[in-house]
Scaffold this motif. Structure first.
Motif, PDB file in Angstrom:
ATOM      1  N   LEU A   1       0.838  -1.194   0.000  1.00  0.00           N
ATOM      2  CA  LEU A   1       0.000   0.000   0.000  1.00  0.00           C
ATOM      3  C   LEU A   1       0.875   1.247   0.000  1.00  0.00           C
ATOM      4  O   LEU A   1       0.570   2.230  -0.683  1.00  0.00           O
ATOM      5  CB  LEU A   1      -0.924  -0.005   1.218  1.00  0.00           C
ATOM      6  N   ALA A   2       1.985   1.205   0.744  1.00  0.00           N
ATOM      7  CA  ALA A   2       2.892   2.360   0.805  1.00  0.00           C
ATOM      8  C   ALA A   2       3.420   2.717  -0.577  1.00  0.00           C
ATOM      9  O   ALA A   2       3.586   3.897  -0.901  1.00  0.00           O
ATOM     10  CB  ALA A   2       4.045   2.062   1.758  1.00  0.00           C
ATOM     11  N   SER A   3       3.693   1.709  -1.406  1.00  0.00           N
ATOM     12  CA  SER A   3       4.214   1.988  -2.748  1.00  0.00           C
ATOM     13  C   SER A   3       3.145   2.603  -3.643  1.00  0.00           C
ATOM     14  O   SER A   3       3.458   3.401  -4.528  1.00  0.00           O
ATOM     15  CB  SER A   3       4.750   0.702  -3.385  1.00  0.00           C
ATOM     16  N   PHE A   4       1.877   2.270  -3.416  1.00  0.00           N
ATOM     17  CA  PHE A   4       0.792   2.815  -4.228  1.00  0.00           C
ATOM     18  C   PHE A   4       0.397   4.236  -3.800  1.00  0.00           C
ATOM     19  O   PHE A   4      -0.223   4.961  -4.570  1.00  0.00           O
ATOM     20  CB  PHE A   4      -0.454   1.921  -4.142  1.00  0.00           C
ATOM     21  N   THR A   5       0.732   4.602  -2.567  1.00  0.00           N
ATOM     22  CA  THR A   5       0.253   5.879  -2.033  1.00  0.00           C
ATOM     23  C   THR A   5       1.355   6.926  -1.909  1.00  0.00           C
ATOM     24  O   THR A   5       1.092   8.041  -1.435  1.00  0.00           O
ATOM     25  CB  THR A   5      -0.383   5.681  -0.637  1.00  0.00           C
ATOM     26  N   GLY A   6       2.568   6.630  -2.359  1.00  0.00           N
ATOM     27  CA  GLY A   6       3.702   7.536  -2.168  1.00  0.00           C
ATOM     28  C   GLY A   6       3.463   8.979  -2.599  1.00  0.00           C
ATOM     29  O   GLY A   6       3.587   9.906  -1.788  1.00  0.00           O
ATOM     30  N   PRO A   7       3.121   9.238  -3.861  1.00  0.00           N
ATOM     31  CA  PRO A   7       2.911  10.624  -4.292  1.00  0.00           C
ATOM     32  C   PRO A   7       1.766  11.311  -3.542  1.00  0.00           C
ATOM     33  O   PRO A   7       1.882  12.483  -3.168  1.00  0.00           O
ATOM     34  CB  PRO A   7       2.585  10.476  -5.782  1.00  0.00           C
ATOM     35  N   ALA A   8       0.676  10.597  -3.303  1.00  0.00           N
ATOM     36  CA  ALA A   8      -0.453  11.184  -2.578  1.00  0.00           C
ATOM     37  C   ALA A   8      -0.064  11.502  -1.139  1.00  0.00           C
ATOM     38  O   ALA A   8      -0.550  12.486  -0.557  1.00  0.00           O
ATOM     39  CB  ALA A   8      -1.647  10.233  -2.609  1.00  0.00           C
ATOM     40  N   ARG A   9       0.804  10.680  -0.556  1.00  0.00           N
ATOM     41  CA  ARG A   9       1.237  10.897   0.829  1.00  0.00           C
ATOM     42  C   ARG A   9       1.931  12.248   0.990  1.00  0.00           C
ATOM     43  O   ARG A   9       1.769  12.924   1.994  1.00  0.00           O
ATOM     44  CB  ARG A   9       2.158   9.758   1.255  1.00  0.00           C
ATOM     45  N   ARG A  10       2.707  12.657   0.000  1.00  0.00           N
ATOM     46  CA  ARG A  10       3.431  13.929   0.092  1.00  0.00           C
ATOM     47  C   ARG A  10       2.469  15.115   0.181  1.00  0.00           C
ATOM     48  O   ARG A  10       2.737  16.099   0.882  1.00  0.00           O
ATOM     49  CB  ARG A  10       4.354  14.107  -1.123  1.00  0.00           C
ATOM     50  N   TYR A  11       1.345  15.034  -0.503  1.00  0.00           N
ATOM     51  CA  TYR A  11       0.385  16.141  -0.511  1.00  0.00           C
ATOM     52  C   TYR A  11      -0.546  16.118   0.691  1.00  0.00           C
ATOM     53  O   TYR A  11      -1.135  17.145   1.036  1.00  0.00           O
ATOM     54  CB  TYR A  11      -0.437  16.113  -1.801  1.00  0.00           C
ATOM     55  N   GLY A  12      -0.697  14.969   1.327  1.00  0.00           N
ATOM     56  CA  GLY A  12      -1.612  14.864   2.450  1.00  0.00           C
ATOM     57  C   GLY A  12      -3.032  14.576   1.999  1.00  0.00           C
ATOM     58  O   GLY A  12      -3.374  14.682   0.821  1.00  0.00           O
ATOM     59  N   PHE A  13      -3.873  14.216   2.958  1.00  0.00           N
ATOM     60  CA  PHE A  13      -5.260  13.845   2.664  1.00  0.00           C
ATOM     61  C   PHE A  13      -6.073  15.120   2.432  1.00  0.00           C
ATOM     62  O   PHE A  13      -6.287  15.913   3.362  1.00  0.00           O
ATOM     63  CB  PHE A  13      -5.826  13.054   3.842  1.00  0.00           C
ATOM     64  N   HIS A  14      -6.516  15.332   1.201  1.00  0.00           N
ATOM     65  CA  HIS A  14      -7.152  16.601   0.860  1.00  0.00           C
ATOM     66  C   HIS A  14      -7.947  16.477  -0.430  1.00  0.00           C
ATOM     67  O   HIS A  14      -7.789  15.541  -1.192  1.00  0.00           O
ATOM     68  CB  HIS A  14      -6.086  17.685   0.656  1.00  0.00           C
ATOM     69  N   GLY A  15      -8.771  17.495  -0.655  1.00  0.00           N
ATOM     70  CA  GLY A  15      -9.405  17.720  -1.947  1.00  0.00           C
ATOM     71  C   GLY A  15      -9.002  19.098  -2.432  1.00  0.00           C
ATOM     72  O   GLY A  15      -9.141  20.094  -1.706  1.00  0.00           O
TER      73      GLY A  15
END
Length: 236
Positions: A46-60
Motif C-alpha cells: 500500500l505504501a508503494s501505491f500511495t507515495g505521491p499522494a502521501r506527500r500532498y496529504g489527505f485533501h481535496g
C-alpha cells in the motif's frame, strides 16, 4: 514556498483519521503513520501505491499549489482567507464514495455536488490575485501537449487545468494503479473507508497547505472556519 487551498476533514474526525492512516502520514502533524495490512494487500505494498499522494496529504484540491505573486504576502493571504471564510456559509457534501479516476483511486462526491463546485469556483477566482504566473518549467510539468485546448487555456489562465466546468472534486488515495492491481486496491479502500462514508461530510473550514521547498511534504498551515448559523446571518 508554495501554497494551496484545500478541503481536508477536521482533525479527530473518523474520515481524517482513516485518510491519514491510509496514506501513511498526517499533514497536520507531519508524522509518519504505519499503514494497515489488508487481505492480499500488505501495508508495505500500500505504501508503494500511495507515495505521491502521501506527500500532498489527505485533501481535496480547491486552488492548486501556487507561488505567491511578487506584490502578495502570506499575511495578506491569511487575512483574505479569514474574510472570505467569514462570509462563506459552511455546508455538507451529501456523501463520498471510493472511485477510480483514470487509474487513480480517490474519494469523490456520491450524488449532486453543486454547492461544493460553487465553493471551489469561488475559491479559484477569489484568491487568483495571490498566484504568481507559472514558469515555463511548471507548465511543462503539466504535459501541455496532452491537455485539451480547454485544459491548456485553464492552465495558462488559472494555473491548473481542471477548474470550473472541468473541475471534479476528488481526494486522491493512490498513484496511477496498474490495471491488474486496481480491483484489489479499490476493494480494500471501499471496505476501509466505509465507516466514514455512510453520511454527509461537513465542510466547515478552508485549509491552507504549504510546501516549504520544492519536493517537500505539504503541511497544514492554517484553517479558517466558515460561517455557521447565526454567524452567517449576521455577516450576510
Amino acid at each position: 514556498m508554495r501554497y494551496a487551498l484545500y478541503f481536508t476533514p477536521e482533525a479527530g474526525t473518523e474520515l481524517a483519521t482513516l485518510g491519514d492512516t491510509w496514506l501513511g502520514r498526517s499533514a497536520a502533524t507531519g508524522r509518519t503513520i504505519e499503514q494497515p495490512d489488508f487481505p492480499g494487500l500488505p501495508g508495505s505494498e500500500l505504501a508503494s501505491f500511495t507515495g505521491p499522494a502521501r506527500r500532498y496529504g489527505f485533501h481535496g484540491t480547491l486552488k492548486a499549489p501556487f507561488r505567491l505573486a511578487e506584490d502578495a504576502s502570506e499575511a495578506g493571504l491569511l487575512e483574505t482567507m479569514r474574510s472570505f471564510a467569514s462570509e462563506t456559509p459552511a455546508f455538507e457534501i451529501a456523501a463520498l464514495k471510493v472511485d477510480l479516476l483514470e487509474g487513480f483511486l480517490a474519494l469523490t462526491p456520491d450524488g449532486s455536488a453543486d454547492e461544493l463546485n460553487s465553493f471551489a469556483n469561488r475559491v479559484v477566482e477569489h484568491f487568483e490575485p495571490f498566484r504568481d504566473e507559472l514558469t515555463e518549467s511548471e507548465i511543462e510539468r503539466r504535459n501541455p501537449d496532452r491537455l485539451s485546448s480547454a485544459e491548456l487555456k485553464n492552465l495558462l489562465r488559472w494555473g491548473y487545468p481542471y477548474v470550473f466546468d472541468l473541475f471534479r472534486f476528488h481526494m486522491t488515495l493512490s498513484s496511477r494503479l496498474p490495471g491488474s492491481d486496481a480491483p484489489r486496491v479499490m476493494s480494500a479502500a471501499t471496505r476501509y473507508f466505509a465507516p466514514a462514508l455512510n453520511g454527509p461530510v461537513p465542510v466547515r473550514t478552508l485549509a491552507l497547505f504549504v510546501e516549504p521547498e520544492p519536493g517537500a511534504p505539504f503541511r497544514i498551515h492554517s484553517r479558517m472556519p466558515l460561517a455557521t448559523g447565526q454567524q452567517h446571518r449576521k455577516t450576510a
